[in-house]
Every structure is written in structure tokens, then in C-alpha cells.
Design a protein around this motif. Structure first.
Motif, PDB file in Angstrom:
ATOM      1  N   UNK A 180       0.677  -1.134  -0.037  1.00  0.00           N
ATOM      2  CA  UNK A 180      -0.039   0.351  -0.061  1.00  0.00           C
ATOM      3  C   UNK A 180       0.834   1.182  -0.005  1.00  0.00           C
ATOM      4  N   UNK A 181       1.904   1.028   0.813  1.00  0.00           N
ATOM      5  CA  UNK A 181       2.949   2.451   0.734  1.00  0.00           C
ATOM      6  C   UNK A 181       3.524   2.774  -0.502  1.00  0.00           C
ATOM      7  N   UNK A 182       3.822   1.349  -1.351  1.00  0.00           N
ATOM      8  CA  UNK A 182       4.446   1.542  -2.419  1.00  0.00           C
ATOM      9  C   UNK A 182       3.418   2.139  -3.463  1.00  0.00           C
ATOM     10  N   UNK A 183       1.878   1.658  -3.340  1.00  0.00           N
ATOM     11  CA  UNK A 183       1.119   2.387  -4.297  1.00  0.00           C
ATOM     12  C   UNK A 183       1.025   3.703  -4.140  1.00  0.00           C
ATOM     13  N   UNK A 184       1.114   4.206  -2.880  1.00  0.00           N
ATOM     14  CA  UNK A 184       0.747   5.603  -2.744  1.00  0.00           C
ATOM     15  C   UNK A 184       2.012   6.389  -3.492  1.00  0.00           C
ATOM     16  N   UNK A 185       3.177   5.836  -3.026  1.00  0.00           N
ATOM     17  CA  UNK A 185       4.579   6.427  -3.342  1.00  0.00           C
ATOM     18  C   UNK A 185       4.398   6.561  -4.881  1.00  0.00           C
ATOM     19  N   UNK A 186       4.096   5.458  -5.761  1.00  0.00           N
ATOM     20  CA  UNK A 186       4.283   5.451  -7.120  1.00  0.00           C
ATOM     21  C   UNK A 186       3.385   6.360  -7.700  1.00  0.00           C
ATOM     22  N   UNK A 187       1.945   6.801  -7.134  1.00  0.00           N
ATOM     23  CA  UNK A 187       1.261   7.606  -7.569  1.00  0.00           C
ATOM     24  C   UNK A 187       1.768   8.932  -7.507  1.00  0.00           C
ATOM     25  N   UNK A 188       2.646   9.269  -6.438  1.00  0.00           N
ATOM     26  CA  UNK A 188       3.408  10.580  -6.527  1.00  0.00           C
ATOM     27  C   UNK A 188       4.420  10.599  -7.638  1.00  0.00           C
ATOM     28  N   UNK A 189       5.101   9.680  -8.032  1.00  0.00           N
ATOM     29  CA  UNK A 189       6.001   9.368  -9.090  1.00  0.00           C
ATOM     30  C   UNK A 189       5.224   9.611 -10.451  1.00  0.00           C
ATOM     31  N   UNK A 190       3.989   9.083 -10.227  1.00  0.00           N
ATOM     32  CA  UNK A 190       3.249   9.261 -11.635  1.00  0.00           C
ATOM     33  C   UNK A 190       2.967  10.761 -11.906  1.00  0.00           C
ATOM     34  N   UNK A 191       2.472  11.363 -10.805  1.00  0.00           N
ATOM     35  CA  UNK A 191       2.109  12.786 -10.902  1.00  0.00           C
ATOM     36  C   UNK A 191       3.360  13.793 -11.293  1.00  0.00           C
ATOM     37  N   UNK A 192       4.416  13.326 -10.788  1.00  0.00           N
ATOM     38  CA  UNK A 192       5.810  14.157 -10.860  1.00  0.00           C
ATOM     39  C   UNK A 192       5.958  13.895 -12.433  1.00  0.00           C
ATOM     40  N   UNK A 193       5.951  12.631 -12.968  1.00  0.00           N
ATOM     41  CA  UNK A 193       6.189  12.415 -14.572  1.00  0.00           C
ATOM     42  C   UNK A 193       5.091  13.354 -15.351  1.00  0.00           C
ATOM     43  N   UNK A 194       3.910  13.404 -14.985  1.00  0.00           N
ATOM     44  CA  UNK A 194       2.820  14.340 -15.956  1.00  0.00           C
ATOM     45  C   UNK A 194       3.218  15.832 -15.621  1.00  0.00           C
ATOM     46  N   UNK A 195       4.118  16.053 -14.618  1.00  0.00           N
ATOM     47  CA  UNK A 195       4.263  17.666 -14.340  1.00  0.00           C
ATOM     48  C   UNK A 195       3.311  18.317 -13.703  1.00  0.00           C
ATOM     49  N   UNK A 196       2.383  17.792 -12.901  1.00  0.00           N
ATOM     50  CA  UNK A 196       1.426  18.340 -12.269  1.00  0.00           C
ATOM     51  C   UNK A 196       1.716  18.847 -10.855  1.00  0.00           C
TER      52      UNK A 196
END
Length: 196
Positions: A180-196
Motif C-alpha cells: 500500500x505504501x508503494x502504491x501511494x508512492x508510485x502515484x506520487x511519481x506518476x504525478x511528477x512524471x506528468x508535471x502536475x
């Protein structure tokens, strides 16, 4: 409950879990969770790949949260016999869905990054997402796989050892919380990738 011959090897344990989940159910789970991202990637259309990745990710995330924070506490409060009856059928099905689903989500993310051209100039966000995705697969196909497989085998016995099931459930929950911690963290990285 029918008497089930207990497996002597991990390979036999996996076979038992697939049989307990129902072979057709397992085949459909694998076909949908792995076949859909393959077809989406082969289409070459980034938007199709995006929606497949988001749908599979939302399904995985939803299952994770539902079982940890809704169904888990309900079963914990239920009488042991009722919880055992539910888990006997639920655990094998979750194993045969979650494992190919995790591959489908991580694989579709890698494929989506390729279709969007992110690998041509990878950012720290992309490498972070890849690293976390790999860690999720290592945990999912490592300790979490072995623990949930052992739990399914124990639950299939005519008289499951309640203490062992509880210990395995606790161990699976701890590894699952890491996921679950990994899932929440990977969402942060995806948001970072999209430049949001």
C-alpha cells in the motif's frame, strides 16, 4: 468440506490454489489482466494504453484498500467459523487475480511510458516509478505470494490450524501494508512524471 490431498511442494501448492480458485476463473483473470495491456500496447495508441493502465491500476488499488480497510476488519470481527468459510474461498481467488494484475499494471505502465516517449529522456520520476514497480513485484511474487499460498493451503485442510492462519494473515497484512505504501508512492511519481 471435501478432503483435499495436501501438496508436497510449492509447485503443488500453487496448483492447489489454482484449483481452489477454479481453473476457469484463473484463466479469465490472467487473460484480462495480462491480455488487455498487451492488446493496448500493440494498438500503438497512447490513449488506449493510458486508460488500460489507469483501469488496471485503479482495480488493483481498489482491491488493496477494500480488502485491507473494509473486508479485513469485518472478517476480523466475524465469528471464526464465518471468517474461515469466507477466507477459504476468497484467498485463492485473490491470489490468482492479484498476481497477474500486478504484472499487468506494472507492464502497462512501462508500455505507456514507451508509447509516450518517456524512455527517450527518462526523468527521476520515471526511474522512481520503475524502481517502485519492481519492488512491488518482488514483494508480491516473493514473501506475499508464499504467505498467501500457505494460507490458502492451510484453509483448504479439513481442520485448519486457526493459530497458523491468524499468523499467516498477520504476515500477509504486514507485507500488504508495504504494498500500500508503494502504491501511494508510485502515484506520487506518476504525478511528477506528468508535471502536475
Amino acid at each position: 468440506m471435501a478432503t483435499i490431498e495436501q501438496p508436497a511442494s510449492h509447485r503443488q501448492e500453487v496448483g492447489l490454489v489454482v484449483d481452489l480458485a477454479d481453473q476457469r476463473f484463473a484463466l479469465v483473470a490472467v487473460f484480462v489482466t495480462l491480455g488487455t495491456p498487451i492488446v493496448a500496447f500493440l494498438s500503438g495508441i497512447p490513449s488506449v494504453m493510458f486508460y488500460v493502465h489507469v483501469a488496471l491500476g485503479a482495480f488493483w488499488f481498489g482491491l488493496d484498500f477494500f480488502f485491507k480497510f473494509v473486508l479485513g476488519p469485518v472478517l476480523d470481527d466475524a465469528p471464526d467459523q464465518a471468517a474461515g468459510a469466507v477466507n477459504e474461498h476468497l484467498v485463492p481467488k485473490m491470489v490468482v487475480v492479484a498476481e497477474p494484475l500486478s504484472l499487468g499494471v506494472v507492464g502497462s505502465g512501462i508500455g505507456l511510458a514507451a508509447l509516450l516517449g518517456y524512455w527517450a529522456n527518462p526523468t527521476v520520476w520515471l526511474w522512481g516509478a520503475l524502481g517502485i514497480g519492481i519492488l512491488m513485484l518482488v514483494v508480491g511474487f516473493g514473501p506475499l505470494h508464499f504467505t498467501t499460498t500457505e494460507m490458502a493451503v492451510e484453509l483448504s485442510k479439513d481442520e485448519p490450524d486457526g493459530d497458523r492462519v491468524e499468523a499467516l494473515f498477520g504476515k500477509a497484512l504486514r507485507w500488504g501494508l508495504l504494498q500500500t505504501i508503494f502504491m501511494l508512492t508510485i502515484i506520487v511519481t506518476m504525478v511528477g512524471m506528468r508535471g502536475v
